[in-house]
Each structure stands twice: as structure tokens, then as C-alpha cells.
Design a protein around this motif. Structure first.
Motif, PDB file in Angstrom:
ATOM      1  N   MET A   1      -9.024  17.927  -5.185  1.00 34.86           N
ATOM      2  CA  MET A   1      -9.975  16.850  -5.409  1.00 34.86           C
ATOM      3  C   MET A   1      -9.819  15.810  -4.302  1.00 34.86           C
ATOM      4  SD  MET A   1      -9.941  14.134  -8.537  1.00 34.86           S
ATOM      5  CE  MET A   1      -9.954  12.452  -7.986  1.00 34.86           C
ATOM      6  N   THR A   2     -10.855  15.562  -3.561  1.00 34.31           N
ATOM      7  CA  THR A   2     -10.833  14.520  -2.541  1.00 34.31           C
ATOM      8  C   THR A   2     -11.521  13.286  -3.110  1.00 34.31           C
ATOM      9  OG1 THR A   2     -10.866  16.134  -0.767  1.00 34.31           O
ATOM     10  CG2 THR A   2     -11.524  13.912  -0.210  1.00 34.31           C
ATOM     11  N   THR A   3     -10.920  12.135  -2.908  1.00 31.73           N
ATOM     12  CA  THR A   3     -11.482  10.885  -3.402  1.00 31.73           C
ATOM     13  C   THR A   3     -12.257  10.200  -2.288  1.00 31.73           C
ATOM     14  OG1 THR A   3      -9.655   9.449  -2.768  1.00 31.73           O
ATOM     15  CG2 THR A   3      -9.431  10.624  -4.868  1.00 31.73           C
ATOM     16  N   HIS A   4     -12.892   9.096  -2.620  1.00 29.90           N
ATOM     17  CA  HIS A   4     -13.591   8.296  -1.606  1.00 29.90           C
ATOM     18  C   HIS A   4     -12.803   7.012  -1.298  1.00 29.90           C
ATOM     19  CE1 HIS A   4     -15.129   6.679  -5.422  1.00 29.90           C
ATOM     20  NE2 HIS A   4     -15.374   5.566  -4.771  1.00 29.90           N
ATOM     21  N   PHE A   5     -11.483   7.137  -1.373  1.00 29.77           N
ATOM     22  CA  PHE A   5     -10.609   6.002  -1.122  1.00 29.77           C
ATOM     23  C   PHE A   5      -9.809   6.226   0.143  1.00 29.77           C
ATOM     24  CE2 PHE A   5     -11.378   6.095  -5.660  1.00 29.77           C
ATOM     25  CZ  PHE A   5     -11.887   4.831  -5.846  1.00 29.77           C
ATOM     26  N   ARG A   6      -9.422   5.110   0.769  1.00 28.04           N
ATOM     27  CA  ARG A   6      -8.655   5.159   2.011  1.00 28.04           C
ATOM     28  C   ARG A   6      -7.471   4.198   1.906  1.00 28.04           C
ATOM     29  NH1 ARG A   6     -11.564   8.711   1.867  1.00 28.04           N
ATOM     30  NH2 ARG A   6     -13.212   9.303   3.299  1.00 28.04           N
ATOM     31  N   LEU A   7      -6.404   4.554   2.583  1.00 28.02           N
ATOM     32  CA  LEU A   7      -5.239   3.689   2.741  1.00 28.02           C
ATOM     33  C   LEU A   7      -5.164   3.361   4.212  1.00 28.02           C
ATOM     34  CD1 LEU A   7      -2.659   2.343   1.633  1.00 28.02           C
ATOM     35  CD2 LEU A   7      -1.500   4.530   1.988  1.00 28.02           C
ATOM     36  N   ILE A   8      -5.233   2.076   4.538  1.00 28.94           N
ATOM     37  CA  ILE A   8      -5.251   1.633   5.932  1.00 28.94           C
ATOM     38  C   ILE A   8      -3.972   0.858   6.221  1.00 28.94           C
ATOM     39  CG2 ILE A   8      -6.465   0.210   7.637  1.00 28.94           C
ATOM     40  CD1 ILE A   8      -9.064   0.910   6.178  1.00 28.94           C
ATOM     41  N   PHE A   9      -3.342   1.208   7.335  1.00 34.64           N
ATOM     42  CA  PHE A   9      -2.128   0.541   7.781  1.00 34.64           C
ATOM     43  C   PHE A   9      -2.443  -0.373   8.949  1.00 34.64           C
ATOM     44  CE2 PHE A   9      -0.609   4.561   6.053  1.00 34.64           C
ATOM     45  CZ  PHE A   9       0.468   4.165   5.272  1.00 34.64           C
ATOM     46  N   THR A  10      -1.822  -1.532   8.952  1.00 37.90           N
ATOM     47  CA  THR A  10      -1.796  -2.386  10.127  1.00 37.90           C
ATOM     48  C   THR A  10      -0.483  -3.149  10.093  1.00 37.90           C
ATOM     49  OG1 THR A  10      -3.065  -3.931  11.512  1.00 37.90           O
ATOM     50  CG2 THR A  10      -2.973  -4.428   9.159  1.00 37.90           C
ATOM     51  N   THR A  11      -0.156  -3.798  11.194  1.00 41.83           N
ATOM     52  CA  THR A  11       1.020  -4.662  11.241  1.00 41.83           C
ATOM     53  C   THR A  11       0.574  -6.057  11.650  1.00 41.83           C
ATOM     54  OG1 THR A  11       1.428  -3.921  13.502  1.00 41.83           O
ATOM     55  CG2 THR A  11       2.726  -2.882  11.762  1.00 41.83           C
ATOM     56  N   CYS A  12       1.364  -7.038  11.262  1.00 41.48           N
ATOM     57  CA  CYS A  12       1.123  -8.439  11.639  1.00 41.48           C
ATOM     58  C   CYS A  12       2.402  -9.020  12.214  1.00 41.48           C
ATOM     59  CB  CYS A  12       0.687  -9.254  10.424  1.00 41.48           C
ATOM     60  SG  CYS A  12      -0.961  -8.831   9.839  1.00 41.48           S
ATOM     61  N   ALA A  13       2.248 -10.083  12.975  1.00 33.20           N
ATOM     62  CA  ALA A  13       3.385 -10.699  13.653  1.00 33.20           C
ATOM     63  C   ALA A  13       4.369 -11.337  12.682  1.00 33.20           C
ATOM     64  CB  ALA A  13       2.899 -11.737  14.659  1.00 33.20           C
ATOM     65  N   ASP A  14       3.856 -11.874  11.559  1.00 33.00           N
ATOM     66  CA  ASP A  14       4.733 -12.554  10.608  1.00 33.00           C
ATOM     67  C   ASP A  14       4.087 -12.593   9.228  1.00 33.00           C
ATOM     68  OD1 ASP A  14       2.869 -14.760  10.609  1.00 33.00           O
ATOM     69  OD2 ASP A  14       3.889 -15.576  12.362  1.00 33.00           O
ATOM     70  N   VAL A  15       4.832 -13.080   8.257  1.00 34.72           N
ATOM     71  CA  VAL A  15       4.373 -13.117   6.866  1.00 34.72           C
ATOM     72  C   VAL A  15       3.157 -14.019   6.704  1.00 34.72           C
ATOM     73  CG1 VAL A  15       4.996 -13.764   4.500  1.00 34.72           C
ATOM     74  CG2 VAL A  15       6.635 -12.532   5.907  1.00 34.72           C
ATOM     75  N   SER A  16       3.114 -15.114   7.426  1.00 36.39           N
ATOM     76  CA  SER A  16       1.981 -16.033   7.324  1.00 36.39           C
ATOM     77  C   SER A  16       0.680 -15.345   7.723  1.00 36.39           C
ATOM     78  CB  SER A  16       2.233 -17.266   8.194  1.00 36.39           C
ATOM     79  OG  SER A  16       1.120 -18.120   8.169  1.00 36.39           O
ATOM     80  N   GLU A  17       0.683 -14.662   8.858  1.00 36.67           N
ATOM     81  CA  GLU A  17      -0.504 -13.937   9.299  1.00 36.67           C
ATOM     82  C   GLU A  17      -0.847 -12.817   8.312  1.00 36.67           C
ATOM     83  OE1 GLU A  17      -2.402 -11.821  13.240  1.00 36.67           O
ATOM     84  OE2 GLU A  17      -0.227 -11.723  13.003  1.00 36.67           O
ATOM     85  N   ALA A  18       0.165 -12.112   7.832  1.00 35.05           N
ATOM     86  CA  ALA A  18      -0.052 -11.006   6.897  1.00 35.05           C
ATOM     87  C   ALA A  18      -0.702 -11.500   5.606  1.00 35.05           C
ATOM     88  CB  ALA A  18       1.273 -10.310   6.589  1.00 35.05           C
ATOM     89  N   ARG A  19      -0.196 -12.586   5.048  1.00 36.99           N
ATOM     90  CA  ARG A  19      -0.763 -13.130   3.813  1.00 36.99           C
ATOM     91  C   ARG A  19      -2.184 -13.627   4.021  1.00 36.99           C
ATOM     92  NH1 ARG A  19       4.456 -16.379   1.472  1.00 36.99           N
ATOM     93  NH2 ARG A  19       5.483 -14.546   0.597  1.00 36.99           N
ATOM     94  N   SER A  20      -2.418 -14.295   5.125  1.00 36.42           N
ATOM     95  CA  SER A  20      -3.754 -14.796   5.423  1.00 36.42           C
ATOM     96  C   SER A  20      -4.752 -13.654   5.552  1.00 36.42           C
ATOM     97  CB  SER A  20      -3.719 -15.624   6.708  1.00 36.42           C
ATOM     98  OG  SER A  20      -5.005 -16.048   7.055  1.00 36.42           O
ATOM     99  N   MET A  21      -4.365 -12.611   6.285  1.00 30.92           N
ATOM    100  CA  MET A  21      -5.254 -11.467   6.455  1.00 30.92           C
ATOM    101  C   MET A  21      -5.476 -10.754   5.122  1.00 30.92           C
ATOM    102  SD  MET A  21      -5.001  -8.229   9.055  1.00 30.92           S
ATOM    103  CE  MET A  21      -4.771  -9.335  10.440  1.00 30.92           C
ATOM    104  N   ALA A  22      -4.422 -10.544   4.372  1.00 32.10           N
ATOM    105  CA  ALA A  22      -4.541  -9.873   3.072  1.00 32.10           C
ATOM    106  C   ALA A  22      -5.472 -10.643   2.145  1.00 32.10           C
ATOM    107  CB  ALA A  22      -3.158  -9.716   2.440  1.00 32.10           C
TER     108      ALA A  22
END
Length: 106
Positions: A1-22
Motif C-alpha cells: 500500500m502506497t500512501t500520499h504522504f511524504r517525510l521531508i528532511f532538512t537541517t537548520c543552523a540552530d534551535v531558534s531557526e528550526a522552531r521558527s521554520m517548523a
């Protein structure tokens, strides 16, 4: 069964940028959920030299139809000149979780 969902990876420089982007990705309904993994070590080539960094890894859960807009948004929000963006097709999983994702991403 193939779904229509994706898991996307990225990295950020720090937690502040990561939280803001998320937060932006979730508010824009481009992601149902974003996990932030802090303090991920990286070793990579940059401008002909081996470089080292401590980054945050983001695991972004989305639907395939939102993927292109999500990738463009990552590129706009990101502080890196060339941000990592990798996409994994989700083959199967918890149907209740997928139903929740459908609900929040509509």
C-alpha cells in the motif's frame, strides 16, 4: 500500500531557526507535524574544505500535494545558501495517524 504522504528532511543552523521554520510550516498547513532533533553533528565538504557543524534536523510530515510548496517555503525561510531538502515517500503506517494528517492539512 502506497500512501500520499511524504517525510521531508532538512537541517537548520540552530534551535531558534528550526522552531521558527517548523512553526511557519505548521501554521501555513504545509506540515502536519515537524520534529526537531537538536545537536546533530555534521561533517561535509564546503568550498573545497571539510567543514564541521552542529545543526538541528527537522523531520517534516506532509501530503504529496503540499510537497512542492513546502520545499519552496523551506528555501525562502532558510539561512543556508543551499539548504538540505530530502523527500521520502511513506509506504505504509498507522492509518489513524494518516487520517489525523489529512484532517489538519485540509
Amino acid at each position: 500500500m502506497t500512501t500520499h504522504f511524504r517525510l521531508i528532511f532538512t537541517t537548520c543552523a540552530d534551535v531558534s531557526e528550526a522552531r521558527s521554520m517548523a512553526e511557519q510550516l505548521v501554521r501555513l498547513k504545509l506540515a502536519a507535524c515537524v520534529n526537531i532533533l537538536p545537536n546533530v553533528g555534521a561533517v561535509y565538504m564546503w568550498q573545497g574544505e571539510v567543514a564541521y557543524a552542529t545543526e538541528c534536523k527537522l523531520l517534516i510530515k506532509t501530503k504529496s500535494e503540499k510537497m512542492n510548496e513546502l520545499i519552496q517555503t523551506i528555501k525562502q525561510l532558510h539561512s543556508y545558501e543551499i539548504p538540505e531538502v530530502q523527500v521520502i515517500d511513506v509506504a505504509t503506517g498507522n492509518l489513524a495517524y494518516f487520517n489525523w494528517m489529512d484532517e489538519v492539512l485540509n
